[in-house]
Design an enzyme around this catalytic site. Structure first.
Site, PDB file in Angstrom:
ATOM      1  N   ASP A 176     -20.274  -1.634  -5.667  1.00 47.02           N
ATOM      2  CA  ASP A 176     -19.302  -0.794  -6.606  1.00 47.02           C
ATOM      3  C   ASP A 176     -19.317   0.235  -6.982  1.00 47.02           C
ATOM      4  O   ASP A 176     -20.147   1.513  -5.381  1.00 47.02           O
ATOM      5  CB  ASP A 176     -19.088  -1.255  -8.104  1.00 47.02           C
ATOM      6  N   GLU A 195     -11.241   1.962 -16.781  1.00 48.73           N
ATOM      7  CA  GLU A 195     -13.124   2.190 -17.171  1.00 48.73           C
ATOM      8  C   GLU A 195     -13.263   3.478 -18.365  1.00 48.73           C
ATOM      9  O   GLU A 195     -13.016   3.850 -18.022  1.00 48.73           O
ATOM     10  CB  GLU A 195     -13.385   2.046 -16.131  1.00 48.73           C
TER      11      GLU A 195
HETATM   12  C1  GLC Z   1     -14.631   0.725 -10.176  1.00 45.55           C
HETATM   13  C2  GLC Z   1     -14.529  -0.278 -10.715  1.00 45.55           C
HETATM   14  C3  GLC Z   1     -14.313  -1.631  -9.408  1.00 45.55           C
HETATM   15  C4  GLC Z   1     -13.236  -0.737  -8.402  1.00 45.55           C
HETATM   16  C5  GLC Z   1     -13.317   0.148  -7.916  1.00 45.55           C
HETATM   17  C6  GLC Z   1     -13.730   0.820  -6.515  1.00 45.55           C
HETATM   18  O1  GLC Z   1     -15.131   2.184 -10.425  1.00 45.55           O
HETATM   19  O2  GLC Z   1     -15.736  -0.905 -11.397  1.00 45.55           O
HETATM   20  O3  GLC Z   1     -13.623  -2.704 -10.343  1.00 45.55           O
HETATM   21  O4  GLC Z   1     -13.195  -2.388  -7.884  1.00 45.55           O
HETATM   22  O5  GLC Z   1     -14.236   0.953  -8.261  1.00 45.55           O
HETATM   23  O6  GLC Z   1     -11.882   1.249  -7.329  1.00 45.55           O
END
Ligand code: GLC
Length: 611
Positions: free
Chosen positions: A304, A500
């Site tokens: 991630d 998030e």
């Molecule tokens: C974010 C998310 C993930 C996403 C990634 C790229 O923090 O947790 O779901 O695909 O970063 O944006």
């Protein structure tokens, strides 16, 4: 061996010599270089290419910078194999065409390297190509879970892939196959449901995105995320700790990933969360032994965003974290800005033997296999013939049907629903005339935002189109002006967008005061009141619901608010059923089917107009 083979081999050797000695670009006659010959099996092409790659070439394939922190010249210089747009990171102007121009600029830089290895460009197209203004915005996963229609979800995957293809973007960090067990979690809206069978059945979106065997003209690489247990953390804490025995992890959180692997998902993204105190980004047992070994996942594993920074709990990343992540089985590391430092540390680790060359080769083999399968070596640039699909009437029609199928009617006293076309209707609520509210997070910007953020139809606009006369429908955000002359009032309320962290709630999930105030103003007019809830999860309505005549869970329906109006007016029958148990209040969380608690509404509940 036939003379033809001899000639071919001779050409191959000559070609190879030309390549390795001159170190220049691959000769134009690609047929003479095995990995550039599309007639060859992918495995052969990977073997040939791998044999020509230096350590620097291989390290460039294993890091993924964010577009704001790298230029085309550095892509060439460092042989970078992939770039991403983080949420909302878009070219200016944010139009489909400028996305295609940006993609091609990065791609041409990758093709200017000695071995001409194309790059992959990743985005979070989690409910349509949602970073792009004008793209079709589909309902978020929780609404699609309520629709219970795997075929519909597959078609949404196909439509999303078409809109991505027009802009060049070839890798989608979707679907999220999390199993949301605690609705206080701020990413519950990204879950298809609280039991593994729901995300497993909706893994059909992978077929839609990837098409048959990744070779379709509008195939993009899908990503099953976040591996594993992100929806099972204590207290619904985003990026928290999932504390459970392995048997429970395997029974509840692993099945959707098994299904994704069975469907040939090209990549898997590791979760920020931990399992029993061990960060997933260093969990070799689950990534290598279980996912790659036991489940025989042939694709590649991506971290991630800055995920490796969290391994030691301190800001930034160290060589030890780089080693831990790569040795755990992560093949490509999302390092948005400090990607040069990452390459240095990984190179040192390989040269010191802390990371074996076999691990580097395995990671490259996995990544390159997907690039060959996607056809990127043959068709590296954006296919602009698909630009016209972005926000097309056909895709918006699909999104409207999906929004309609996702509506869940929870209360319908005295058959207040469906509304009558000729009714004189008063509409209130901050989510009634707001594309941003009805779309939720990951919409043009990362966290999403209220307002007219992208083209579409708001819920009240949809209601006006559904009514026999638009003038039958009056809208006032706070409900002022309502009186007894109206046949019915509709309050469209709910949650402000979040993607998030910001969506985590530790309170008891009550409605916002402004929403409760608008509803009570409508009730004071002594006319029937229907509440439409625009939210990414169940909210606490237990103490209020008896005062309402109707309640519809609209979830986050996306850009086509007409889909909500279709159900309110009965132009589409309500078929939606709860994908998660609906609690009486936040204090009951986590609350799931079979746990013995008494919810307000159980999983699978949903009224039809015949009930
Ligand atoms: C974010 C998310 C993930 C996403 C990634 C790229 O923090 O947790 O779901 O695909 O970063 O944006």
């Amino acid at each position: 061996m036939t003379c033809l083979r001899h000639r071919f081999l001779a050409l191959g050797v000559l070609g190879a010599l030309a390549l390795t000695t001159a170190g220049g670009p691959v000769p134009a006659a690609a047929g003479s270089v095995r990995y550039l010959d599309p007639a060859r099996p992918v495995g052969d092409r990977v073997d040939d290419l791998l044999g020509r790659m230096s350590l620097a070439d291989k390290l460039g394939q294993m890091v993924q910078p964010e577009r704001r922190f790298i230029g085309p010249d550095e892509i060439t210089r460092y042989r970078i194999g992939s770039v991403l747009s983080s949420g909302g990171s878009a070219p200016r102007p944010n139009t489909p065409r400028s996305w295609a121009d940006m993609y091609d600029r990065f791609q041409r830089a990758a093709l200017a390297t000695r071995l001409r290895v194309p790059m992959m460009y990743g985005v979070d197209a989690v409910h349509g190509h949602n970073n792009v203004v004008g793209a079709t915005i589909f309902p978020h996963n929780i609404g699609l879970g309520a629709a219970r229609d795997p075929g519909l979800v597959r078609r949404i995957g196909t439509a999303t892939a078409e809109e991505m293809t027009g802009t060049g973007v070839d890798w989608d960090f979707a679907p999220c196959l999390c199993v949301a067990r605690d609705d206080r979690w701020g990413r519950t809206y990204e879950s298809f449901g609280e039991v593994p069978s729901l995300p497993s059945s909706m893994a059909t979106v992978i077929d839609g995105l990837q098409g048959p065997g990744l070779r379709g003209p509008a195939s993009v690489l899908a990503t099953a995320k976040h591996f594993v247990g992100d929806g099972g953390t204590a207290g619904g804490d985003d990026q928290g700790d999932a504390r459970m025995p392995e048997a429970e992890l395997r029974a509840v959180h692993l099945p959707p990933f098994r299904e994704a692997v069975r469907r040939g998902v090209g990549s898997v993204m590791v979760s920020y969360s931990s399992w029993n105190g061990v960060k997933m980004h260093r969990n070799r047992h689950l990534i290598t032994d279980v996912l790659k070994g036991e489940m025989r996942f042939p694709g590649f594993v991506v971290s991630d965003y800055n995920g490796i920074d969290q391994i030691d709990g301190r800001p930034g990343f160290t060589r030890a974290e780089v080693v831990a992540a790569v040795n755990a089985g992560i093949d490509m590391v999302m390092v948005p800005d400090r990607w040069r430092r990452f390459i240095e540390l990984l190179r040192d680790a390989v040269e010191d033997g802390d990371v074996r060359m076999a691990r580097i080769d395995d990671a490259n083999r996995r990544i390159l296999t997907k690039k060959f399968e996607l056809g990127l070596f043959e068709r590296p640039l954006a296919d602009r013939s698909y630009l016209g699909t972005v926000g097309s009437a056909a895709h918006r029609g699909l999104a409207r049907r999906a929004a309609a199928k996702s509506q869940v009617v929870l209360r319908n006293n005295d058959e207040v629903l469906p509304l009558d076309d000729d009714d004189k209707i008063f509409v209130a609520g901050r989510a009634a005339d707001d594309i941003g509210m009805q779309s939720g997070g990951w919409t043009v910007s990362w966290q999403g935002a209220p307002g007219a953020t992208t083209p579409g139809t708001t819920i009240v606009q949809g209601m006006r189109r559904a009514a026999s006369r638009p003038a039958n429908v009056t809208y006032s955000k706070d409900g002022s002006g309502v009186d007894r002359s109206y046949d019915v009032a509709v309050a469209v309320v709910g949650e402000k967008p979040y993607a998030e962290y910001h969506g985590d709630r530790t309170d008891d999930l009550r409605l916002a005061k402004a929403d409760l105030k608008a509803i009570s103003r409508l009730r004071a007019a002594k006319i029937p009141v229907v509440v439409v809830l625009v939210s990414g999860r169940p909210l606490n309505v237990a103490s209020e619901i008896a005062k309402w005549d109707g309640l519809v869970a609209a979830w986050l329906p996306g850009s086509e608010g007409s889909g909500v109006a279709d159900v309110l007016f009965g132009d589409a029958d309500p078929v939606g059923r709860l994908p998660v148990t609906w609690p009486r209040d936040g204090g009951q969380e986590p609350i799931n089917r079979g746990d013995g608690k008494r919810p307000l509404f159980p999983l699978d509940f949903g009224l039809t107009y015949d009930d």
